[in-house]
Scaffold this motif. Structure first.
Motif, short mmCIF file in Angstrom:
data_model
loop_
_atom_site.label_atom_id
_atom_site.label_comp_id
_atom_site.label_asym_id
_atom_site.label_seq_id
_atom_site.Cartn_x
_atom_site.Cartn_y
_atom_site.Cartn_z
N THR A 219 0.78 -1.35 -0.03
CA THR A 219 0.08 0.02 0.00
C THR A 219 0.94 1.30 -0.05
O THR A 219 0.59 2.23 -0.73
N ARG A 220 2.14 1.32 0.78
CA ARG A 220 2.92 2.37 0.90
C ARG A 220 3.48 2.77 -0.67
O ARG A 220 3.43 4.05 -0.79
N TYR A 221 3.84 1.83 -1.36
CA TYR A 221 4.20 2.18 -2.76
C TYR A 221 3.32 2.18 -3.80
O TYR A 221 3.79 2.02 -5.01
N GLY B 81 16.99 -0.95 6.48
CA GLY B 81 15.80 -0.81 7.50
C GLY B 81 14.66 -0.27 6.72
O GLY B 81 14.74 0.24 5.46
N VAL B 82 13.49 -0.62 7.18
CA VAL B 82 12.11 -0.46 6.87
C VAL B 82 11.92 0.84 6.06
O VAL B 82 11.29 1.11 5.12
N ASN B 83 12.47 2.05 6.50
CA ASN B 83 11.87 3.10 6.29
C ASN B 83 13.01 3.80 5.13
O ASN B 83 12.78 5.10 4.85
N SER B 84 14.17 3.19 4.81
CA SER B 84 15.10 3.66 3.76
C SER B 84 14.54 3.88 2.56
O SER B 84 13.55 3.24 1.79
N LYS B 85 15.32 4.80 1.75
CA LYS B 85 14.97 4.91 0.43
C LYS B 85 15.62 3.69 -0.64
O LYS B 85 15.13 3.41 -1.41
N GLU B 86 16.40 2.96 0.08
CA GLU B 86 16.94 1.76 -0.56
C GLU B 86 16.02 0.78 -0.67
O GLU B 86 15.87 0.07 -1.60
N SER C 133 9.41 7.34 1.74
CA SER C 133 10.29 6.77 2.50
C SER C 133 11.17 7.85 3.33
O SER C 133 11.06 9.18 2.92
N GLY C 134 12.30 7.69 4.05
CA GLY C 134 12.66 8.87 4.97
C GLY C 134 13.95 9.32 4.19
O GLY C 134 14.08 8.95 2.96
#
Length: 560
Positions: free
Chosen positions: A61-63, A327-332, A244-245
């Motif tokens: 859902t986020r992406y 990590g979950v919130n990364s741009k990677e 993402s962060g």
């Protein structure tokens, strides 16, 4: 003389008309309910199982708005989406996850209680897919000494092979050996995994074959993986990655010889320091390599080319490596999923052309989820933190010394389990149940764990929901420990950078389940489904026997 009907005659005619009308209605309804031909099963030419390693449901859902029409969106919009799908056991890790997806049961039955676990008989740690009885095929290394022998029951892929008198082909592929070995089951024609290092090739085990097929040798010799020795840049403008962060945070790990976790990641400059081709595992290119090899397998093995259903099992492993590092919130992680969407498009388009649209069935799920980096949660005022397991066990041992003397009661601590020495406890004339209970109470007092369960509780209780239900499903009497530890929510025993998994908490258990293709209805459900439901659903679809340890239920609403 005029014709007249008596009242009785008129009533009798009306009654006949009513009976005739009702019988006609019944006949009409019966013909509507019963079709001319009842289909007992669906026979796609190819079944494709896709496991995305470390995929939380909310990545879908986020992406969503960043995905193209032909990948994740095609599967969701054209298939059946189980929005409330969960792992019903712990530990939530790769080995148990893949085993549970394909066996339709939990570690309590299939026996794969972790990626590694302490073997109570030998006193040594064992690997879920490791088997010294077999040799590496395609390399001189030890990386191929694998088999599914530690998995105690059959898989849906095994049942397909048995049902077809071994005429169905089963090929299983993943970067990780366990991601290939366990889905293929005990009867797979082949399982292949990626060996990095200086050569970057696909290998197998002598469990399956004596030598690599010509097509695999040709693929390896072509060196097509070398095309990915290049910089990892973002698929789209990094400034548009608002899902993402920031790109550079203290919550992210770095490759060796990298100064900061920022794009671009110049892989060619840090290649040797990071194990040569091994570095590709922790980039989206690892998923591209997997698709490349899967398409070659479909072509060379003629999968889906006749009326006997074949099975291709694919596990995309790079998502897990990237999640662990950044990590979950990364741009990677975001870029990895946007690129994975492209891999799904490539795979589905190839299936449309080579097998035929409408001739194949797909399921997509994950082997576990992941927790946000606890340091990130703490900085956003959400309760989280890091366990100090060594301190906890040290304190426990001091309590044991005070209570029971100098005896060494603990044999091993691993996978959030404590294994006790039953022989020592017996020689001291102690009650195993009382020792388990006493140590569990002591651990709870320390405050590191929100709950602790003993083997006695899990062996003698009948739990149907909640945390004890999840733990009981993950407990195998022959292989599991004496005390099960449940860390506080948001707390992990891991580095301060990157995400991990393994707990019974919702962020580790909630994963996607999408069914698509022949025999699958379009739609969705918010009713709870469990990971053990996948194999029974596929078995019902194909009209084959359930895996012999199956405890799940078919997702009825998804099937025609």
């Amino acid at each position: 003389m005029p014709f007249r009907l008596s009242f009785l005659s008129f009533s009798f005619i009306c009654l006949l008309l009513c009976i005739t009308t009702v019988q006609g209605q019944r006949k009409s309804k019966k013909s509507e309910v019963l079709p001319d031909k009842v289909s007992l099963y669906t026979q796609p030419k190819l079944m494709v199982g896709i496991v995305v390693d470390q995929m939380r449901y909310d990545y879908l859902t986020r992406y969503w708005n960043r995905f193209q029409d032909g990948g994740f969106k095609r599967l969701v919009n054209g298939g059946f989406n189980c929005k409330n799908n969960h792992y019903n056991y712990a530990p939530t890790s790769t080995g148990p996850g893949h085993a549970s997806i394909y066996t339709g049961t939990t570690p309590s039955v299939h026996g794969v209680i972790g990626n590694n676990w302490y073997d109570k008989l030998s006193g040594e740690s064992v690997y879920c897919a490791g088997d010294p009885a077999y040799n590496t095929i395609g390399s001189s290394s030890e990386a191929g000494k694998m088999s599914p022998g530690r998995m105690l029951v059959s898989t849906v892929t095994d049942q397909l092979r048995l049902h077809s008198q071994m005429r169905s082909k089963v090929i299983s592929i993943a970067l990780k050996d366990r991601g290939a070995v366990l889905p293929g089951g005990h009867t797979a024609n082949a399982a292949y995994w990626f060996e990095g290092g200086k050569d970057g090739r696909w290998i197998s085990s002598s469990y399956y074959m004596n030598k690599l097929p010509d097509w695999v040798q040709t693929f390896n010799q072509a060196g097509s993986v070398s095309q990915y020795k290049k910089a990892w840049t973002t698929l789209e403008d990094i400034n548009s990655y608002v899902e993402s962060g920031p790109d550079n945070t203290k919550y992210e790990g770095v490759f060796k010889e990298e100064k900061a976790p920022i794009f671009p990641h110049n892989l060619d400059e840090i290649w040797n320091a990071n194990g040569d081709y091994n570095i590709l595992r922790s980039t989206p290119y690892g998923n591209s390599i997997t698709t490349d090899f899967a398409l070659a397998a479909i072509e060379a093995e003629n999968l889906g080319k006749d009326q006997i259903t074949d099975f291709l099992a694919i596990s995309y492993s790079s998502t897990d490596y990237v999640g662990h590092k950044y990590g979950v919130n990364s741009k990677e992680v975001q870029d990895t999923y946007m690129r994975l969407d492209g891999e799904l498009i490539r795979l589905l388009d190839y299936l449309d052309e080579g097998v035929g649209e409408g001739n194949y069935t797909v399921f997509l799920t994950a082997d576990h989820g992941a927790v946000h980096v606890p340091a990130f949660l703490e900085d956003n005022k959400i309760p989280a933190g890091y366990l100090n397991k060594q301190t906890a066990i040290k304190s426990l041992k001091e309590n044991i010394k005070y209570t029971y003397g100098a005896a060494e009661l603990i044999r091993n601590v691993s996978n959030n389990q404590i294994f006790l020495d039953h022989m020592v406890i017996k020689n001291l004339d102690l009650s195993l149940q009382e020792v388990q209970s006493s140590l569990a109470e002591e651990l709870l007092k320390q405050g590191h764990y929100r709950n602790v369960y003993t083997a006695y509780q899990l062996q003698n209780g009948e739990f149907t929901k909640g945390l004890p239900y999840i733990l009981q499903n993950g407990y195998n009497r022959m292989r599991s420990g004496d005390i099960m530890l449940v860390p506080n929510t948001g707390y992990i025993d891991y580095s301060k950078t990157g995400s991990t998994h393994g707990s019974s908490n919702i962020y580790d258990t909630h994963v996607p389940l999408i069914l698509y293709g022949k025999g699958i209805l379009q739609g969705a459900t918010i009713e709870r489904t469990e990971i053990t439901d996948i194999a029974p659903t596929i078995a019902v679809l194909l009209g084959i026997a359930f895996p012999n340890g199956s405890t799940g239920e078919p997702v009825v609403k998804a099937l025609e």
